[in-house]
Design a protein around this motif. Structure first.
Motif, mmCIF file in Angstrom:
data_model
loop_
_atom_site.group_PDB
_atom_site.id
_atom_site.type_symbol
_atom_site.label_atom_id
_atom_site.label_comp_id
_atom_site.label_asym_id
_atom_site.label_seq_id
_atom_site.Cartn_x
_atom_site.Cartn_y
_atom_site.Cartn_z
ATOM 1 N N PRO A 143 0.836 -1.207 0.000
ATOM 2 C CA PRO A 143 0.000 0.000 0.000
ATOM 3 C C PRO A 143 0.859 1.240 0.000
ATOM 4 O O PRO A 143 1.974 1.235 0.514
ATOM 5 N N ILE A 148 -3.931 2.255 4.333
ATOM 6 C CA ILE A 148 -4.697 1.379 3.452
ATOM 7 C C ILE A 148 -4.805 0.015 4.114
ATOM 8 O O ILE A 148 -3.822 -0.670 4.337
ATOM 9 N N LEU B 276 -9.576 3.736 2.611
ATOM 10 C CA LEU B 276 -9.106 2.875 1.537
ATOM 11 C C LEU B 276 -8.756 1.492 2.044
ATOM 12 O O LEU B 276 -8.196 1.353 3.132
ATOM 13 N N SER B 277 -9.082 0.477 1.260
ATOM 14 C CA SER B 277 -8.554 -0.858 1.533
ATOM 15 C C SER B 277 -8.173 -1.496 0.208
ATOM 16 O O SER B 277 -8.674 -1.124 -0.854
ATOM 17 N N SER B 278 -7.263 -2.433 0.280
ATOM 18 C CA SER B 278 -6.744 -3.010 -0.958
ATOM 19 C C SER B 278 -6.112 -4.356 -0.675
ATOM 20 O O SER B 278 -5.393 -4.517 0.309
ATOM 21 N N SER B 283 -9.111 -2.734 -5.188
ATOM 22 C CA SER B 283 -9.063 -1.602 -4.260
ATOM 23 C C SER B 283 -10.476 -1.184 -3.929
ATOM 24 O O SER B 283 -11.366 -1.230 -4.790
ATOM 25 N N TYR B 285 -12.801 1.902 -1.812
ATOM 26 C CA TYR B 285 -12.850 3.182 -1.110
ATOM 27 C C TYR B 285 -14.240 3.349 -0.527
ATOM 28 O O TYR B 285 -15.234 3.179 -1.242
ATOM 29 N N PRO B 301 -5.618 0.527 -9.217
ATOM 30 C CA PRO B 301 -4.910 1.065 -8.050
ATOM 31 C C PRO B 301 -5.842 1.937 -7.203
ATOM 32 O O PRO B 301 -6.881 2.411 -7.685
ATOM 33 N N VAL B 302 -5.439 2.140 -5.949
ATOM 34 C CA VAL B 302 -6.326 2.853 -5.018
ATOM 35 C C VAL B 302 -6.659 4.265 -5.487
ATOM 36 O O VAL B 302 -7.738 4.786 -5.206
#
Lengths: 192, 318
Positions: A143, A148, B276-278, B283, B285, B301-302
């Motif tokens: 991240p 994140i 945000l998480s991934s 990804s 949001y 991508p985020v």
């Protein structure tokens, strides 16, 4: 600096100069970078142009079993730059020592290149057996910042709702749907 | 005709040869054609971070859209079965069947000739080398994104059948963050028995999405999902978890898709974990807008899901 690292690796440096250089290498980013690069090139040449999965494994095993060694195993007798008349055995010993140190240093620097990952993964995946395969070497997406989080359990509902619209199915069929059904035991960190 | 002219223009442009060779684009069409024509059985491994799962897969390809079945071989024996455009996920641990509509890949616009040319505006599409995978000689196709809003892809297709036998999603550094790879692949006839569900699923919970088309702007919502190259694919209202009235808008650039979900925050309000998480190539949001939870899910991508999420607005309709 790069020329000096190259000379050290090829055994073309006398004892004192070599000792000085090694002391600097441990402190200077440029030196470490050059050291890392040259030893990767050497490893690649010795392994037929590829970083093999077995090399990656050996590096990992070394990391676990050995302390960090940057100093040479065999010290050359001190003295001024010798010129062409040089102890041949010492020259060879430097190369060996350099290689041994390189393995530890490379591991210490955490060098696992993307290609090494890819080749290691291929080695896993090309096994014909349909038994479960061991953990992969595919890099986790690092991240951009610590804020994140990894995906949570409820992400599966959204993923499943989303997956039907993904153009990936026009290339891969249903395979990407496995993303949407993460094993609950894996999520909670339980035994599989 | 316009599409054809545009494709001709693109192919005459010198820069386009370097960016997207006609041979590479042709391989993408071959790969797509194989998803419609090739019946097969096989085993593939899905890898993402430390997660690695093997699955059996079988497909009957026919003129009506076909049937596909995936059985997870590691962990809990989950199954996913698609028949025509209906997808059922059997989850034995939760004793649940989830039912979704799948976009019918026959009608999927992504790889019509005009769309393939559009893909070349946002990805460099080139051919790589050949390699044996699961005993089959494969051709590599490389898709490199031209901006930071997308991931890249490395695809390997069987030179005989065109089937995609290995696919990697790669980030800006060229690291594979997700990989599907076949370890066994046998094209040929597949029987109905091989694509039947293994679980009787008696007394299991059934969660049916029941998506229907909708117009969110009438309800007061605006989403400016217009990232370069992304256009709107679908706009539906559907069931999701506890709510009957979740809106979903889908955008795509032809290769990657992003969904924006808008769901009312219920009476029993759990704390919303915004941000945000991934994991792997996905990804997400999350943020709150006008007492609704907005969740943007992207194969990107985020930065992309965050940008789209920030454009969601609500104005009470008169």
């Amino acid at each position: 600096m790069k020329a000096k690292v190259s000379a050290l690796m090829d055994g073309e440096m006398d004892g004192r100069e070599a000792a000085d250089l090694i002391a600097r290498l441990s402190k200077e980013e440029e030196g470490l970078e050059a050291w890392r690069t040259y030893h990767l090139i050497r490893a690649a040449l010795h392994d037929d142009g590829r970083l093999s999965g077995s090399l990656t494994g050996r590096i990992s095993a070394r990391l676990e079993s050995e302390p960090i060694v940057i100093a040479p195993v065999i010290a050359m007798p001190g003295g001024m730059s010798a010129g062409p008349a040089r102890n041949r055995h010492s020259t060879i010993a430097w190369s060996v020592a350099a290689s041994a140190a390189a393995v530890s240093l490379v591991a210490w620097l955490g060098v696992i290149t993307p290609r090494a990952n890819e080749v290691a993964t291929e080695a896993l995946a090309s096994s014909k057996s349909d038994r479960p395969v061991p953990e992969a070497q595919v890099a986790a997406a690092s991240p951009a910042s610590p804020s994140i989080r990894p995906l949570s359990e409820e992400a599966d509902d959204y993923l499943l709702a989303h997956q039907g619209y993904s153009p990936r199915s026009s290339l891969q069929g249903m395979a990407p749907y496995v993303r949407t059904v993460a094993d609950q035991a894996v999520r909670t960190g339980g035994a599989r | 005709m316009r599409g054809f002219a545009a494709a001709c223009l693109l192919s005459l442009t010198g820069a386009c040869w370097a960016d997207a060779s006609p041979e590479a684009l042709d391989w993408l069409r071959r790969i797509h054609a194989a998803t419609q024509k090739v019946s097969y059985t096989g085993v593939f491994v899905y890898q993402q971070g430390e997660r690695s799962e093997a699955s059996r897969i079988a497909r009957i390809a026919d003129s009506r859209g076909g049937i596909e079945k995936i059985q997870l071989m590691d962990g809990s024996p989950r199954e996913i079965i698609r028949e025509r455009d209906l997808v059922k996920c059997y989850l034995p641990e939760q004793r649940m069947v989830k039912i979704e509509k799948s976009g019918d890949a026959r009608n999927f616009p992504a790889l019509l000739p005009e769309q393939v040319a559009k893909l070349a505006l946002y990805y460099d599409v080139t051919l790589g080398s050949t390699k044996r995978i699961a005993g089959h000689e494969c051709q590599q196709v490389i898709l490199s994104p031209k901006d930071e809003l997308r991931y890249g892809y490395r695809l390997w297709a069987d030179t005989q059948s065109g089937m995609l036998l290995k696919a990697q999603t790669v980030d800006r550094k060229g690291s594979a963050i997700e990989q599907f790879t076949f370890t066994q692949f046998s094209p040929g006839n597949v029987t109905r028995d091989q694509v039947r569900p293994s679980h009787a699923a008696r007394n299991w919970r059934v969660a049916d999405a029941s998506a229907r088309n909708t117009n969110l702007s009438e309800a007061g919502w605006t989403v400016d999902g217009a990232l370069p190259g992304f256009s709107k694919l679908a706009e539906v209202t559907r069931r999701l978890r506890d709510s009957n009235a979740v809106s979903q808008i889908v955008y795509s650039d032809g290769l990657a898709a992003v969904s924006v979900f808008i769901e009312p925050l219920g009476a029993r309000r759990e704390a919303l974990q915004a941000g945000l998480s991934s994991t792997g190539a996905i990804s997400i949001y999350t943020r709150e807008v006008a007492n609704h939870r907005v969740t943007v899910v992207g194969e990107t991508p985020v930065i992309s899901v965050e940008r789209i999420g920030e454009t969601v607005r609500f104005r009470q309709p008169r």
